[in-house]
Design an enzyme around this catalytic site. Structure first.
Site, PDB file in Angstrom:
ATOM      1  N   ASP A  36       0.833  -1.215   0.000  1.00  0.00           N
ATOM      2  CA  ASP A  36       0.000   0.000   0.000  1.00  0.00           C
ATOM      3  C   ASP A  36       0.866   1.264   0.000  1.00  0.00           C
ATOM      4  O   ASP A  36       0.782   2.106   0.909  1.00  0.00           O
ATOM      5  CB  ASP A  36      -0.931   0.037   1.221  1.00  0.00           C
ATOM      6  CG  ASP A  36      -1.981  -1.055   1.189  1.00  0.00           C
ATOM      7  OD1 ASP A  36      -2.289  -1.547   0.088  1.00  0.00           O
ATOM      8  OD2 ASP A  36      -2.487  -1.414   2.257  1.00  0.00           O
ATOM      9  N   GLU A 212     -11.330  -1.729  -2.586  1.00  0.00           N
ATOM     10  CA  GLU A 212     -10.707  -0.915  -1.538  1.00  0.00           C
ATOM     11  C   GLU A 212      -9.615  -0.052  -2.146  1.00  0.00           C
ATOM     12  O   GLU A 212      -9.448  -0.017  -3.361  1.00  0.00           O
ATOM     13  CB  GLU A 212     -10.148  -1.824  -0.425  1.00  0.00           C
ATOM     14  CG  GLU A 212      -9.149  -2.849  -0.900  1.00  0.00           C
ATOM     15  CD  GLU A 212      -8.740  -3.849   0.191  1.00  0.00           C
ATOM     16  OE1 GLU A 212      -9.170  -3.712   1.348  1.00  0.00           O
ATOM     17  OE2 GLU A 212      -7.974  -4.777  -0.133  1.00  0.00           O
TER      18      GLU A 212
END
Ligand SMILES: *[C@@H]1O[C@H](CO)[C@@H](O)[C@H](O)[C@H]1NC(C)=O
Ligand SMILES: *[C@@H]1O[C@H](CO)[C@@H](O)[C@H](O)[C@H]1NC(C)=O
Length: 334
Positions: A36, A212
Site C-alpha cells: 500500500d 478498496e
C-alpha cells in the site's frame, strides 16, 4: 499494400494490446516492504515512499531515493512511538496501514488507517503532519473523524485518500462491506468538515464486495477514481484463484463526489470498473495504488506487486511505477 503490411501490423497490434507495459523497475536498494505505498517528491528532488506496517521500533516505514527508480534507502518511520489514537486498548498503535501523503500549503498530510483486526469493520483513519517528510518531523494529530464501528457504519474506515476539488478537500476511503465513500474535510484537512456526511462512490453488489484502496486523481476535466479489486494478501498460505488476485480499476466523474461511471458507461455504484492494470509477465496482484504527478515523468501510477521471480510473501511485495496516459480519456499504463 494490405498484404504487405497486414502481418507486421497485426503482430504489432497483438503485442501492444495483449499485455501491459512492465513497471519502471526498482533494481537496487530496498525495493520491497512496499505494501500500500504512498509516493511523493520533495522540492529538493528527494523521493519519499511510505508503506503499511510497523513494529515497536516505529510505524509506517519511510524510504527515500534521489531518483524514482531508486536506489531506495530506509529512512526511519513516520511515528516512532506509534499512533496516539486511543482505541483497541492501544494494541494497534504500531499496526498502521495504507499511508496517503499529499502537500497542503507548506505542510505534508499523511493519513493512515488503524483497524481492530484484518477484515473487521471497526476502524479509524488518523492523520499526521510534517514540513519535511523526514522521520522525527511528524506530528500525530490522531483521529480525523472518519471512523467506523460494526453495526453503526455502512463502511470500513480504512484506506483514506485526500483530494482537493479547487474549493474543498475530500477524503475517499472504504474497504469491502459497502465499499468506497467520500466525505468533505475541513480546511486545513485535519478533521471531517462539521456536518458533512459520507457519500458512497463505488460498490460491487456481488460476492464479497472486494473493493478498496480508493485514490481520486484529477486530470483534465475529470476526477478519476482508482481502486483495487480482489484478494490483496496472504498468497502463500491462501493462494488466490486465477484472476481473483488484486488488480487495479478506475472510474471517472465530472464531480469529485460522483456519479462515477466506467468506460462502458456502467455506474460504479453498480459494480462498474475499467481495468487499468492486472497480473502480467512477472507482475502479480498489483494494487494498493496511487497516482502522482511527477515533475519530469508526468502522471505515474504507483502500486505494490508480487514479483513472481522473487516470492509471494506480503513483505516481499515490490514498489511498481508506470507512466500513465489519459489521452483516450481513460488511464492507460505506458
Ligand atoms: C467492534 O466494535 C463493537 C463496538 O465497540 C464491538 O461490540 C465488537 O465486538 C467489535 N467487533 C470485533 C470483531 O471486535
Ligand atoms: C460490520 O461487520 C459485521 C460483521 O461482518 C456486520 O455484521 C455488520 O453488518 C458490518 N457493518 C456494516 C453496517 O456494514
Amino acid at each position: 499494400m494490405w498484404k504487405t503490411f497486414a502481418f507486421p501490423l497485426l503482430a504489432l497490434l497483438s503485442a501492444t494490446t495483449s499485455a501491459y507495459v512492465n513497471p519502471i523497475e526498482c533494481t537496487s536498494g530496498i525495493c520491497n516492504n512496499a505494501h500500500d505505498p504512498a509516493l511523493i517528491r520533495r522540492d529538493d528532488g528527494t523521493y519519499f515512499r511510505f508503506s503499511t506496517g510497523g513494529s515497536t521500533a516505529g510505524a509506517i516505514p519511510i524510504f527515500t531515493a534521489k531518483a524514482i527508480n531508486g536506489p531506495w534507502s530506509a529512512a526511519g518511520t513516520v511515528l516512532p512511538s506509534g499512533s496516539n489514537i486511543n482505541r483497541y486498548n492501544g494494541a494497534k498503535k504500531f499496526d498502521l496501514w495504507a499511508p496517503d501523503v499529499s502537500k497542503v500549503g507548506d505542510t505534508y498530510y499523511l493519513y493512515y488507517s488503524m483497524s481492530q483486526a484484518f477484515g473487521v469493520n471497526n476502524s479509524t483513519i488518523g492523520v499526521a503532519t510534517s514540513k519535511t517528510l523526514e522521520t522525527g518531523s511528524w506530528t500525530d494529530l490522531g483521529e480525523s473523524g472518519v471512523s467506523s464501528t460494526a453495526g453503526k457504519s455502512s463502511y470500513n474506515a480504512i484506506d483514506g485518500n485526500l483530494v482537493f476539488d479547487g474549493t474543498d478537500y475530500y477524503l475517499s476511503f472504504g474497504s469491502f462491506w459497502n465499499d468506497l465513500y467520500t466525505v468533505k474535510m475541513a480546511n486545513p484537512p485535519k478533521k471531517v468538515a462539521s456536518g458533512s456526511t459520507s457519500k458512497q462512490i463505488a460498490y460491487v453488489p456481488t460476492g464479497s464486495h472486494s473493493q478498496e484502496a480508493s485514490y481520486v486523481y484529477k486530470y483534465g476535466s475529470y476526477y478519476y477514481l482508482f481502486f483495487s479489486v480482489g484478494q490483496c494478501c496472504d498468497y502463500i498460505n491462501n493462494p488466490a484463484a486465477k484472476g481473483a488476485e488484486y488488480k487495479i480499476q478506475a472510474c471517472r466523474a465530472s464531480s469529485v463526489t460522483g456519479p462515477y461511471t466506467d468506460k462502458s458507461g456502467t455506474s460504479c455504484t453498480s459494480g462498474g470498473g475499467t481495468t487499468v492494470l492486472e497480473s502480467h509477465d512477472w507482475v502479480y496482484g498489483p494494487g494498493g495504488q496511487g497516482v502522482y504527478s511527477d515533475p519530469s515523468l508526468g502522471p505515474v501510477l504507483y502500486y505494490h506487486y508480487v514479483d513472481t521471480r522473487i516470492g509471494y510473501g506480503d513483505g516481499q511485495k515490490k514498489i511498481g511505477i508506470n507512466k500513465l496516459t489519459f489521452s483516450s480519456g481513460w488511464p492507460v499504463v505506458v
